[in-house]
Design an enzyme around this catalytic site. Structure first.
Site, PDB file in Angstrom:
ATOM      1  N   LYS A 105      -9.545   2.529   7.801  1.00 36.52           N
ATOM      2  CA  LYS A 105      -9.317   2.304   6.368  1.00 36.52           C
ATOM      3  C   LYS A 105     -10.452   2.946   5.583  1.00 36.52           C
ATOM      4  O   LYS A 105     -11.614   2.960   6.032  1.00 36.52           O
ATOM      5  CB  LYS A 105      -9.242   0.798   6.108  1.00 36.52           C
ATOM      6  CG  LYS A 105      -8.803   0.404   4.707  1.00 36.52           C
ATOM      7  CD  LYS A 105      -8.651  -1.108   4.626  1.00 36.52           C
ATOM      8  CE  LYS A 105      -8.259  -1.595   3.246  1.00 36.52           C
ATOM      9  NZ  LYS A 105      -8.122  -3.070   3.196  1.00 36.52           N
ATOM     10  N   SER A 149      -4.772  -8.679   3.451  1.00 38.23           N
ATOM     11  CA  SER A 149      -4.757  -7.217   3.457  1.00 38.23           C
ATOM     12  C   SER A 149      -4.516  -6.583   4.816  1.00 38.23           C
ATOM     13  O   SER A 149      -4.286  -5.378   4.901  1.00 38.23           O
ATOM     14  CB  SER A 149      -6.059  -6.672   2.863  1.00 38.23           C
ATOM     15  OG  SER A 149      -6.111  -6.943   1.483  1.00 38.23           O
ATOM     16  N   SER A 153      -4.073  -4.604   1.285  1.00 38.08           N
ATOM     17  CA  SER A 153      -4.491  -3.288   0.848  1.00 38.08           C
ATOM     18  C   SER A 153      -4.612  -2.273   1.993  1.00 38.08           C
ATOM     19  O   SER A 153      -4.818  -1.090   1.746  1.00 38.08           O
ATOM     20  CB  SER A 153      -5.839  -3.389   0.120  1.00 38.08           C
ATOM     21  OG  SER A 153      -6.849  -3.889   1.000  1.00 38.08           O
TER      22      SER A 153
END
Length: 485
Positions: A83, A188, A164
């Site tokens: 990420k 997330s 996210s």
């Protein structure tokens, strides 16, 4: 080349590498081709934000090392995406999806990245994400960032990606990488894992180091593995373990962690397990179709020997409301992170980022930055506000002691079972672990999963349950990448 990359697991790949059917360099090139064909062209999924310029050199060097010394372990030569809020001390940026940080280089690896490199993993690139972990503004679509654009759900264009860790989940779902690393503050990992039909492990806060990860909340943040199988997720989890003296949360794991979590991959792990279902509150937003998928998954667990306590309601569920904890912690945590980037860093404070966005509104403020502004002016940066202190204490009371702890004790439970990621708010505020597992698809093709949750450092139990369910009912299917419904 006869090797099939689609849905290939880490054991599959290691067997092919050992047999000489493929090299790690060839494996990376195969992922490159899929990314080129489907992420950047074709359906333009848009999950991969940046490719490591040295990935092929790293892969080739690991091939040489394998030939001379043998593999370091299960992650040797395995391509991993990170990420975009996880630091790498290489030629890649770490931006959290923000154009304000598009030219920001971390300078050194996050602790977990160091561990991955030691394990022989190939850090192939960075995955797109919801900008600032969905803490930039209200109404920003999940999976959107000003730097990376919009990530699409490969199963159904009308289905959100979840956030996210959208790019991390979607890249795994589409077989653009073998496994990926996401981060979670409140859903997330679980949310995009559910909507991407993959496995997402949100560990106990304190199991994995957070050092070198662009933060959101000092008390709730954690990294976690994302994979297509429970086995692969656990192998990735193993590779990131290690004691980090710079992360105070890791002091809570003494005597509670295991060197190898694969020993808990028990296909009979549901036999005799007591699983509680908190029906009140957590099922109100389910459609009839989703409810049917959930109930079918419960029936499967019963068939595999689990005792289902239904309902096992969490008495505090409806008392858990707005909390200022993350809003107050974000400014302090982000400013501290930015201060460690070195004198050449483009941004030094949250205020600098807000000012940059104001100066470039067309590029950065498509959805605004209301949350960033709230964080700047609500928080003193000292976390001494009375409201923050009260809310932090209330969160622990309602989510932990009188919430999950009390419910599991009352019904003598091994785990709680939530539909999709709907339990993420209570588990995240408690700092407790969860694993989301695919359980089916709606008639429109949208993925739907179930989440096992438990108390701190009970990952072994969750792994047993999730693995047993997955192995007996392998419902995951790869997206076609040919056309959207």
């Amino acid at each position: 080349m006869s090797f099939e990359i689609v849905e290939a697991t880490i054991p599959d790949i290691q067997a092919a590498l050992e047999a000489g059917e493929i090299t790690s360099k060839q494996l990376v090139l195969m992922y490159y081709e899929r990314i080129a064909d489907h992420d950047k062209n074709g359906l333009t999924i848009n999950s991969v934000l940046e490719i490591n310029p040295d990935a092929l050199f790293i892969a080739e060097s690991l091939d040489v090392e394998r030939a001379i010394n043998g593999p370091r372990g299960p992650l040797h030569g395995i391509p991993v995406l990170l990420k975009d809020n996880i630091n790498t001390g290489d030629k890649m940026h770490t931006s959290a999806g923000s154009l304000a940080l598009a030219n920001s280089f971390a300078g050194e690896d996050a602790f977990i990245v160091t561990k991955l490199r030691e394990a022989g993993a190939i850090i192939m690139g960075k995955a797109n994400m919801t900008e600032f972990a969905n803490f930039m503004t209200n109404g920003m679509p999940s999976g959107y960032s000003s730097r990376g654009g919009q990530v699409l759900n490969p199963y159904n264009i009308s289905t959100p990606t979840g956030g996210s860790s959208a790019g991390s989940a979607v890249a795994v779902a589409c077989n653009f990488c073998t496994v990926s690393v996401g981060t979670e503050t409140s859903g997330s990992i679980l949310n995009p894992g559910n909507l991407g039909s993959i496995i997402g492990i949100k560990p106990t806060v304190g199991l994995l180091s957070r050092s070198g990860i662009l933060p959101l909340s000092n008390t709730q943040d954690t990294a976690g593995p994302m994979a297509r199988t429970v086995h692969d997720a656990v192998l990735l989890l193993n590779a990131m373990l290690g004691k980090d003296q710079h992360d105070a949360a890791m002091g809570t794991n003494t005597g509670k962690i295991h060197e190898d979590y694969t020993v808990f991959l028990d296909p009979n792990g549901l036999q005799g397990a007591r699983i509680g279902i908190p029906r009140d509150y957590y099922f109100e937003e389910l459609t009839d179709e989703q409810l049917a998928l959930f109930n079918a998954s419960v029936d499967r667990m019963r068939e595999l020997g689990a005792t289902i306590i239904d309902p096992a309601d969490i008495k505090t569920a409806r008392e858990i409301s707005y909390s200022s904890v993350v809003l107050n912690e974000f400014k302090t945590a982000l400013n501290a992170y930015l201060s460690h980037l070195g004198p050449g860093a483009p941004m030094r404070t949250l205020k600098d980022i807000i000012d940059f966005n104001h100066a470039h509104p067309v590029e950065t403020l498509r959805f605004g930055q209301a949350t960033l502004i709230d964080a700047e002016y609500t928080s003193s940066g000292t976390q001494s506000e009375a409201q923050y202190l009260r809310h932090r204490a209330t969160d622990l009371k309602l989510c932990k002691e009188e919430g999950i702890d009390a419910t599991m004790k009352e019904y003598t439970l091994d785990a709680l079972l939530f539909p999709a990621d709907f339990g993420a708010r209570i588990t995240s505020r408690a700092g407790y672990p969860s694993i989301v597992v695919p359980s089916g698809y709606t008639s429109a093709g949208a993925p739907f999963g179930v989440t096992f949750s438990a108390k701190a450092y009970q990952e072994p139990t969750l792994i047993k349950l999730a693995y047993a369910y997955e192995q007996h009912y392998k419902v995951r299917k790869a997206p076609s990448l040919k056309s959207f419904i």
